[in-house]
Scaffold this active site. Structure first.
Site, PDB file in Angstrom:
ATOM      1  N   SER A 141       7.327 -14.147  16.468  1.00 42.63           N
ATOM      2  CA  SER A 141       7.234 -14.906  15.215  1.00 42.63           C
ATOM      3  C   SER A 141       5.949 -14.478  14.529  1.00 42.63           C
ATOM      4  O   SER A 141       5.027 -13.981  15.185  1.00 42.63           O
ATOM      5  CB  SER A 141       7.168 -16.408  15.545  1.00 42.63           C
ATOM      6  OG  SER A 141       6.695 -17.142  14.433  1.00 42.63           O
ATOM      7  N   TYR A 154       3.684 -23.291  20.365  1.00 40.10           N
ATOM      8  CA  TYR A 154       4.616 -22.286  19.831  1.00 40.10           C
ATOM      9  C   TYR A 154       3.855 -20.994  19.514  1.00 40.10           C
ATOM     10  O   TYR A 154       4.267 -19.895  19.880  1.00 40.10           O
ATOM     11  CB  TYR A 154       5.282 -22.850  18.572  1.00 40.10           C
ATOM     12  CG  TYR A 154       6.356 -21.982  17.963  1.00 40.10           C
ATOM     13  CD1 TYR A 154       7.669 -22.031  18.432  1.00 40.10           C
ATOM     14  CD2 TYR A 154       6.078 -21.123  16.898  1.00 40.10           C
ATOM     15  CE1 TYR A 154       8.669 -21.242  17.853  1.00 40.10           C
ATOM     16  CE2 TYR A 154       7.063 -20.337  16.319  1.00 40.10           C
ATOM     17  CZ  TYR A 154       8.361 -20.407  16.801  1.00 40.10           C
ATOM     18  OH  TYR A 154       9.336 -19.624  16.237  1.00 40.10           O
ATOM     19  N   LYS A 158       4.340 -17.450  21.329  1.00 36.21           N
ATOM     20  CA  LYS A 158       4.807 -16.269  20.587  1.00 36.21           C
ATOM     21  C   LYS A 158       3.790 -15.123  20.707  1.00 36.21           C
ATOM     22  O   LYS A 158       4.176 -13.957  20.758  1.00 36.21           O
ATOM     23  CB  LYS A 158       5.082 -16.630  19.129  1.00 36.21           C
ATOM     24  CG  LYS A 158       6.275 -17.570  18.941  1.00 36.21           C
ATOM     25  CD  LYS A 158       7.580 -16.963  19.461  1.00 36.21           C
ATOM     26  CE  LYS A 158       8.803 -17.809  19.154  1.00 36.21           C
ATOM     27  NZ  LYS A 158      10.063 -17.226  19.648  1.00 36.21           N
TER      28      LYS A 158
END
Ligand code: NAP
Length: 281
Positions: A141, A154, A158
């Site tokens: 991401s 997150y 990532k």
């Protein structure tokens, strides 16, 4: 017409929805046999049915090693090969200020995003090393490329996926196995709707929101944009691309913005007497 994935066998985790579903469709249209793995069983079955003979669904929680191994085993059973492994299953995970996140929520986020990706690479590599070829594609991401683009767990997960991509690429290259990742910014899927609006069904609204904030004026990123990147990485066209993190982000991570950049509106740098420093006038 030659199909770009003619005869290839591909596994896509998180294939019941969003990017996984769009990629599965594109892979099937380009001649691949696709096995979708996901925890959403009814949805996955209906996607596979819609895609026809080229697709099958298998229930798979990517945090469970035996289930990941079984999913890949099903793909290999088709014709003894595994050409493409796309580690795509994901969640938004733990949110909130860094001093309030519960450890178990942080770890759970890592379980799905990082351990799930690790298990996919591990079990795909076993087969791909032996057959001396294959393409592994991981979903990172923009939150894994720059800071400030997503929740802490997150973003950390990532970044870990980008690192795991580069490191496993460095090891597996000698077997002819390529490992790359894709780093999208927000694209229209249930996950993005959940992350930005708190409602995974708000797809029209997230499309408007992403379009308004897009550096490419008025154009939201879509699951198909990411599927196109995956198609390139899965195909032989990317045969010399390895350890790469391919951003699909309208330039967000390289300075493109929805608003006019300051240097295009501000007065140019003056050297003396009104000269710009670029010309003598
Ligand atoms: P999505 O539409 O929610 O699809 C993800 C799928 O993965 C869902 O079906 C989800 O099921 C499933 N899943 C969740 N946990 C799983 C597990 N443990 N095992 C197997 N499947 C599991 O999301 P998406 O937007 O397509 O996301 C796909 C990937 O792209 C993710 O890795 C995401 O982080 C990444 N990504 C997305 C965006 C974006 O803006 N959409 C941007 C950058 C990166 P549930 O719905 O039941 O959880």
């Amino acid at each position: 017409m030659t199909l770009r994935l003619d005869g290839k066998v591909a596994v896509i985790t998180g294939g019941s929805s969003g990017i996984g579903e769009a990629t599965a469709q594109m892979f099937v249209e380009q001649g691949a046999q696709v096995i979708l793995g996901d925890i959403q069983e009814d949805l996955g079955e209906s996607v596979a049915e819609r895609l026809g003979e080229g697709a099958t669904f298998a229930l798979c929680d990517v945090t469970q090693e035996d289930q990941v191994a079984e999913l890949i085993g099903e793909a290999i059973a088709i014709n003894g090969r595994l050409d493409v492994m796309m580690n795509n299953a994901g969640i938004v995970g733990a949110r909130g200020p860094i001093d309030e996140i519960e450890l178990d929520q942080f770890q759970k986020t890592f379980d799905v995003l990082v351990s799930g990706t690790f298990l996919g690479i591990k079990h795909a590599a076993k087969k791909m090393k032996q057959q001396e070829g294959g393409s592994i594609i991981n979903l990172a991401s923009t939150a894994g490329v720059n800071g400030g683009f997503g929740p802490h767990a997150y973003a950390a997960a990532k970044h870990a996926i980008v690192g795991l991509t580069k490191n496993s690429a460095a090891e597996l290259c000698r077997y002819g196995v390529r490992v790359n990742c894709i780093a999208p910014s927000g694209v229209v899927t249930p996950l993005a709707a959940q992350a930005h609006l708190g409602d995974f069904q708000a797809l029209d609204k997230i499309r408007d929101t992403l379009a308004q904030n897009s550096p490419l004026k008025g154009r939201a990123g879509t699951a198909e944009d990411v599927a196109n990147a995956a198609l390139f990485l899965a195909s032989d066209e990317s045969g010399y691309t390895n350890g790469h993190c391919l951003t699909v982000d309208a330039g967000f991570t390289t300075g493109s913005k929805a608003t006019e950049p300051a240097h295009t509106t501000s007065v140019p740098f003056m050297r003396e007497a009104g000269k710009t420093g670029l010309t003598d006038t």
